[in-house]
Design an enzyme around this catalytic site. Structure first.
Site, short mmCIF file in Angstrom:
data_model
loop_
_atom_site.label_atom_id
_atom_site.label_comp_id
_atom_site.label_asym_id
_atom_site.label_seq_id
_atom_site.Cartn_x
_atom_site.Cartn_y
_atom_site.Cartn_z
N MET A 140 -1.35 6.17 4.18
CA MET A 140 -0.55 5.63 5.28
C MET A 140 0.74 4.99 4.78
SD MET A 140 -1.72 6.20 8.25
CE MET A 140 -0.99 4.95 9.29
N GLY B 230 -1.85 -2.64 9.68
CA GLY B 230 -2.67 -1.52 10.14
C GLY B 230 -4.00 -1.46 9.43
N THR C 225 -10.92 1.22 14.87
CA THR C 225 -10.69 1.69 16.25
C THR C 225 -12.00 1.73 17.03
OG1 THR C 225 -8.94 3.07 15.36
CG2 THR C 225 -9.66 3.56 17.61
N GLY D 268 0.85 -1.20 0.00
CA GLY D 268 0.00 0.00 0.00
C GLY D 268 0.88 1.24 0.00
N LYS E 131 -12.29 7.40 3.55
CA LYS E 131 -12.15 6.14 4.29
C LYS E 131 -13.13 5.08 3.76
CE LYS E 131 -12.03 4.31 8.99
NZ LYS E 131 -10.94 3.40 8.59
N ALA F 147 -3.24 -4.24 14.31
CA ALA F 147 -3.55 -3.12 15.22
C ALA F 147 -4.46 -2.12 14.51
CB ALA F 147 -2.26 -2.44 15.67
N PRO F 148 -5.68 -1.95 15.00
CA PRO F 148 -6.58 -1.00 14.32
C PRO F 148 -6.12 0.44 14.43
CG PRO F 148 -7.58 -1.81 16.35
CD PRO F 148 -6.33 -2.60 16.15
N ASP G 29 2.49 -1.51 -4.33
CA ASP G 29 1.10 -1.03 -4.32
C ASP G 29 0.28 -1.91 -5.26
OD1 ASP G 29 -0.12 1.73 -3.06
OD2 ASP G 29 -1.26 1.06 -4.81
N HIS H 47 -13.86 10.72 10.70
CA HIS H 47 -12.72 10.51 9.80
C HIS H 47 -12.91 11.28 8.50
CE1 HIS H 47 -11.91 7.11 12.50
NE2 HIS H 47 -10.69 7.11 12.00
N HIS H 48 -11.83 11.33 7.72
CA HIS H 48 -11.84 11.92 6.37
C HIS H 48 -12.82 11.13 5.48
CE1 HIS H 48 -9.46 8.48 4.87
NE2 HIS H 48 -8.98 8.48 6.10
N1 LIG Z 1 -3.86 1.09 12.15
C1 LIG Z 1 -3.77 2.42 12.00
O1 LIG Z 1 -3.21 3.15 12.84
C2 LIG Z 1 -4.35 3.04 10.77
C3 LIG Z 1 -4.21 4.40 10.51
C4 LIG Z 1 -4.70 4.92 9.33
C5 LIG Z 1 -5.34 4.06 8.42
N2 LIG Z 1 -5.49 2.76 8.72
C6 LIG Z 1 -6.08 1.80 7.79
O2 LIG Z 1 -5.13 1.53 6.77
C7 LIG Z 1 -5.81 1.20 5.56
C8 LIG Z 1 -5.30 2.09 4.44
O3 LIG Z 1 -5.63 3.44 4.71
P1 LIG Z 1 -5.14 4.62 3.75
O4 LIG Z 1 -5.83 5.86 4.23
O5 LIG Z 1 -3.66 4.59 3.65
O6 LIG Z 1 -5.79 4.15 2.36
P2 LIG Z 1 -5.34 4.54 0.90
O7 LIG Z 1 -6.50 4.22 0.01
O8 LIG Z 1 -4.77 5.92 0.88
O9 LIG Z 1 -4.12 3.54 0.59
C9 LIG Z 1 -4.27 2.19 0.35
C10 LIG Z 1 -3.27 1.81 -0.72
O10 LIG Z 1 -3.26 0.40 -0.85
C11 LIG Z 1 -3.13 0.10 -2.22
N3 LIG Z 1 -3.54 -1.27 -2.46
C12 LIG Z 1 -4.79 -1.77 -2.67
N4 LIG Z 1 -4.74 -3.08 -2.88
C13 LIG Z 1 -3.43 -3.44 -2.79
C14 LIG Z 1 -2.76 -4.67 -2.87
N5 LIG Z 1 -3.41 -5.83 -3.14
N6 LIG Z 1 -1.42 -4.69 -2.71
C15 LIG Z 1 -0.74 -3.56 -2.47
N7 LIG Z 1 -1.33 -2.34 -2.37
C16 LIG Z 1 -2.67 -2.30 -2.52
C17 LIG Z 1 -3.98 1.16 -2.90
O11 LIG Z 1 -3.67 1.28 -4.29
C18 LIG Z 1 -3.61 2.39 -2.10
O12 LIG Z 1 -2.49 3.06 -2.65
C19 LIG Z 1 -7.31 1.35 5.87
O13 LIG Z 1 -7.85 0.10 6.23
C20 LIG Z 1 -7.32 2.28 7.07
O14 LIG Z 1 -8.46 2.13 7.87
C21 LIG Z 1 -5.02 2.24 9.87
O1 LIG Z 2 -7.79 6.93 8.11
C1 LIG Z 2 -8.19 5.79 8.42
O2 LIG Z 2 -8.77 5.04 7.60
C2 LIG Z 2 -7.98 5.30 9.79
N1 LIG Z 2 -8.29 4.06 10.05
C3 LIG Z 2 -8.11 3.40 11.29
C4 LIG Z 2 -9.44 2.89 11.81
O3 LIG Z 2 -10.30 2.47 11.00
O4 LIG Z 2 -9.62 2.85 13.01
C5 LIG Z 2 -7.34 4.20 12.31
C6 LIG Z 2 -7.55 5.65 12.21
C7 LIG Z 2 -7.36 6.17 10.79
#
Ligand SMILES: NC(=O)c1ccc[n+]([C@@H]2O[C@H](COP(=O)([O-])OP(=O)(O)OC[C@H]3O[C@@H](n4cnc5c(N)ncnc54)[C@H](O)[C@@H]3O)[C@@H](O)[C@H]2O)c1
Ligand SMILES: O=C(O)C1=N[C@H](C(=O)O)CCC1
Length: 250
Positions: free
Chosen positions: A16, A79, A147, A11, A140, A106-107, A37, A136-137
């Site tokens: 992220m 994540g 979380t 990703g 999402k 970890a969520p 990606d 959130h934005h």
């Molecule tokens: N755990 C945390 O602290 C935390 C924080 C923020 C976001 N998140 C989670 O992380 C995930 C991603 O969030 P984001 O805002 O970065 O999303 P995003 O859409 O900006 O990025 C996701 C990326 O993954 C790529 N992708 C999709 N399928 C793929 C694959 N099979 N292999 C490789 N890459 C692939 C997409 O092209 C994209 O670039 C979501 O589930 C979000 O909820 C978790």
């Molecule tokens: O931006 C997101 O998407 C986020 N996802 C996580 C969630 O689903 O809890 C953590 C916060 C940001």
């Protein structure tokens, strides 16, 4: 100094993933060896000799990525959200055949977010009602947030352990969605707001008082100390670890 830990990020072009690549690249004890990606060759993560894979992709693909990591003997720091108890059980089953591999799911990697979940868990038994509001934005993919789901589950478990019954709610007439999603008996409300990153309020109430526990991630850099902690620790923790709190001794 020992050899740096070799890290691949899945990703890598996402919101992220880009932050994770920057954070890994800037750490002296880590080496960014693969950035993958959608549409890229997944096996380049293994070809590059990754010891740890970081996944910030999408709930629809994350299970395939974890399966890949386990099959390749690569530790995974995940994540990506959208996990259910069934999904976690599936990961445990896969790990049974690869007992040396560690997977952290970890969520939320934000230290403050993890603390606020713990505070909500501690407070839950002292209050009659508890509801979760996540903000959130609007880009999402999932709702409610991972979380918020975990927070609601922790609150519900704390209430059960304290012998409390269902959260009182006399609503008999409501428009669809007005009371949010029911997660383990706790109502969770999801807002999608342009300009926001990741925010959550837990609102607890008892006779004559309320307690609001709020956390705000204002920038995605807030998740990076937690991600790096996971990357550094996961090889020492074979099996499945759920939640960053396990690494923070909370
Ligand atoms: N755990 C945390 O602290 C935390 C924080 C923020 C976001 N998140 C989670 O992380 C995930 C991603 O969030 P984001 O805002 O970065 O999303 P995003 O859409 O900006 O990025 C996701 C990326 O993954 C790529 N992708 C999709 N399928 C793929 C694959 N099979 N292999 C490789 N890459 C692939 C997409 O092209 C994209 O670039 C979501 O589930 C979000 O909820 C978790
Ligand atoms: O931006 C997101 O998407 C986020 N996802 C996580 C969630 O689903 O809890 C953590 C916060 C940001």
């Amino acid at each position: 100094m020992s050899e740096p830990i070799r890290v691949g990020v899945l990703g890598a072009r996402g919101r992220m993933g880009q932050q994770a690549c920057r954070a890994v690249d800037a750490a002296d004890d880590l080496e960014l060896v693969a950035m993958v990606d959608a549409g890229d060759w997944l096996f380049s993560v293994a070809d590059a000799g990754s010891q740890v894979l970081v996944d910030f992709t999408h709930p629809d693909v994350v299970m395939d990525n974890i399966r890949f990591a386990i099959d390749q003997g690569i530790h995974a720091v995940v994540g990506t959200t959208g996990f259910t108890a069934e999904r976690l059980d599936t990961v445990r089953t896969w790990l049974a055949d690869a007992p040396q591999v560690g997977v952290l799911v970890a969520p939320n990697f934000g230290i403050g977010a993890v603390l606020s979940m713990r505070f909500a868990q501690l407070a839950a038994r002292f209050y009659d009602t508890a509801e979760v509001i996540e903000l959130h934005h609007p880009h999402k993919a999932d709702a409610p947030s991972g979380t918020a789901v975990r927070t609601a589950e922790l609150i519900a478990a704390a209430r059960r352990e304290a012998g409390m019954g269902a959260v009182p709610d006399a609503t008999t007439q409501a428009r669809d969605g007005a009371r949010g999603a029911d997660v383990d008996g706790v109502h969770v409300h999801a807002l999608r707001v342009a300009g926001m990153v990741a925010h959550q309020e837990v609102v607890l109430g008892a006779e004559g008082e309320t307690l609001t526990i709020r956390h705000d991630s204002l920038d995605r850099v807030s998740f990076m100390p937690g991600v790096l902690l996971g990357v550094r620790e996961i090889a020492r923790r074979p099996g499945l670890t759920v939640g960053l709190e396990a690494l923070l001794d909370l």
